[in-house]
Design an enzyme around this catalytic site. Sequence first.
Site, mmCIF file in Angstrom:
data_model
loop_
_atom_site.group_PDB
_atom_site.id
_atom_site.type_symbol
_atom_site.label_atom_id
_atom_site.label_comp_id
_atom_site.label_asym_id
_atom_site.label_seq_id
_atom_site.Cartn_x
_atom_site.Cartn_y
_atom_site.Cartn_z
ATOM 1 N N ASP A 30 -5.389 -10.806 10.167
ATOM 2 C CA ASP A 30 -4.058 -10.880 9.667
ATOM 3 C C ASP A 30 -3.229 -11.674 10.368
ATOM 4 O O ASP A 30 -3.485 -12.204 11.874
ATOM 5 C CB ASP A 30 -3.515 -9.508 9.346
ATOM 6 C CG ASP A 30 -1.889 -9.245 9.257
ATOM 7 O OD1 ASP A 30 -1.601 -9.157 8.014
ATOM 8 O OD2 ASP A 30 -0.576 -10.218 9.559
ATOM 9 N N ASN A 87 0.055 -2.367 -0.062
ATOM 10 C CA ASN A 87 1.685 -1.923 -0.144
ATOM 11 C C ASN A 87 2.033 -2.795 -1.224
ATOM 12 O O ASN A 87 2.118 -3.924 -1.668
ATOM 13 C CB ASN A 87 2.734 -2.940 0.549
ATOM 14 C CG ASN A 87 2.427 -2.791 2.345
ATOM 15 O OD1 ASN A 87 2.202 -1.252 2.729
ATOM 16 N ND2 ASN A 87 2.484 -3.928 3.202
ATOM 17 N N VAL A 96 4.063 -10.892 -0.006
ATOM 18 C CA VAL A 96 2.676 -12.565 0.141
ATOM 19 C C VAL A 96 2.362 -11.385 -1.811
ATOM 20 O O VAL A 96 1.411 -10.395 -1.715
ATOM 21 C CB VAL A 96 1.971 -12.026 0.935
ATOM 22 C CG1 VAL A 96 0.836 -13.191 -0.252
ATOM 23 C CG2 VAL A 96 1.824 -12.716 2.253
ATOM 24 N N HIS A 100 -3.363 -6.968 -2.034
ATOM 25 C CA HIS A 100 -4.708 -7.321 -0.627
ATOM 26 C C HIS A 100 -4.627 -5.737 0.005
ATOM 27 O O HIS A 100 -2.719 -5.144 -0.432
ATOM 28 C CB HIS A 100 -3.862 -8.087 -0.147
ATOM 29 C CG HIS A 100 -2.321 -7.752 1.165
ATOM 30 N ND1 HIS A 100 -1.105 -8.856 -0.260
ATOM 31 C CD2 HIS A 100 -1.330 -7.777 1.634
ATOM 32 C CE1 HIS A 100 0.131 -7.987 0.963
ATOM 33 N NE2 HIS A 100 -0.365 -7.914 1.792
HETATM 34 P P1 5GP Z 1 2.463 -7.309 3.208
HETATM 35 O O1 5GP Z 1 3.478 -7.138 3.848
HETATM 36 O O2 5GP Z 1 2.403 -7.745 1.462
HETATM 37 O O3 5GP Z 1 1.499 -5.946 2.310
HETATM 38 O O4 5GP Z 1 1.035 -7.769 4.353
HETATM 39 C C1 5GP Z 1 1.312 -9.819 4.004
HETATM 40 C C2 5GP Z 1 0.386 -9.928 5.523
HETATM 41 O O5 5GP Z 1 -0.025 -11.247 5.689
HETATM 42 C C3 5GP Z 1 1.329 -10.014 6.818
HETATM 43 O O6 5GP Z 1 0.989 -8.499 7.510
HETATM 44 C C4 5GP Z 1 1.174 -10.914 7.441
HETATM 45 O O7 5GP Z 1 1.301 -10.655 8.648
HETATM 46 C C5 5GP Z 1 0.151 -11.777 6.128
HETATM 47 N N1 5GP Z 1 0.467 -13.294 6.731
HETATM 48 C C6 5GP Z 1 1.679 -13.809 6.092
HETATM 49 N N2 5GP Z 1 1.262 -15.058 5.900
HETATM 50 C C7 5GP Z 1 -0.140 -15.088 6.741
HETATM 51 C C8 5GP Z 1 -0.870 -16.342 6.520
HETATM 52 O O8 5GP Z 1 -0.760 -17.270 6.194
HETATM 53 N N3 5GP Z 1 -2.209 -16.507 7.142
HETATM 54 C C9 5GP Z 1 -2.525 -14.476 7.402
HETATM 55 N N4 5GP Z 1 -3.844 -14.681 7.807
HETATM 56 N N5 5GP Z 1 -1.826 -13.736 7.522
HETATM 57 C C10 5GP Z 1 -0.571 -13.548 6.725
#
Ligand code: 5GP
Length: 114
Positions: A30, A87, A96, A100
């Site tokens: 992340d 989530n 996103v 995941h």
């Molecule tokens: P969500 O909030 O959708 O459950 O988690 C999305 C995660 O993706 C977040 O923890 C955020 O830090 C991570 N994230 C967002 N954009 C990127 C990216 O471009 N590369 C990586 N490696 N992680 C990302």
Amino acid sequence: MADTIFGKIARREIPADIVYETDEVLAFRDLNPQAPVHVLFIPKRTLATLNEATAQDAELLGKLLLAAADYAKREGFADEGYRTVVNCNEHGGQTVFHLHVHLLAGRRMHWPPG
Ligand code: 5GP
């Protein structure tokens, strides 16, 4: 469905720190880690949220969790423990929209989460 940053990572169009891969699953660190270990496990095939999953995706969903457990064993923190999180949508805190599994480890987790 709309492409996301994770789709681009899965297709190697943008870089990520990839730590684990199988035919169907990719895992990378992340960008904004919330624990000493914070890895995201994604299906290579796009699925926006858990709500879009059907019975046909049952094996894939299982493979995501098994990949996380396999990685935890490989890296040596499985016995110490870790947390997996999926989530979903706004109240779940999903940002996103490519399904995941978060794997968090390396510190003690608290419950309930905020
Ligand atoms: P969500 O909030 O959708 O459950 O988690 C999305 C995660 O993706 C977040 O923890 C955020 O830090 C991570 N994230 C967002 N954009 C990127 C990216 O471009 N590369 C990586 N490696 N992680 C990302």
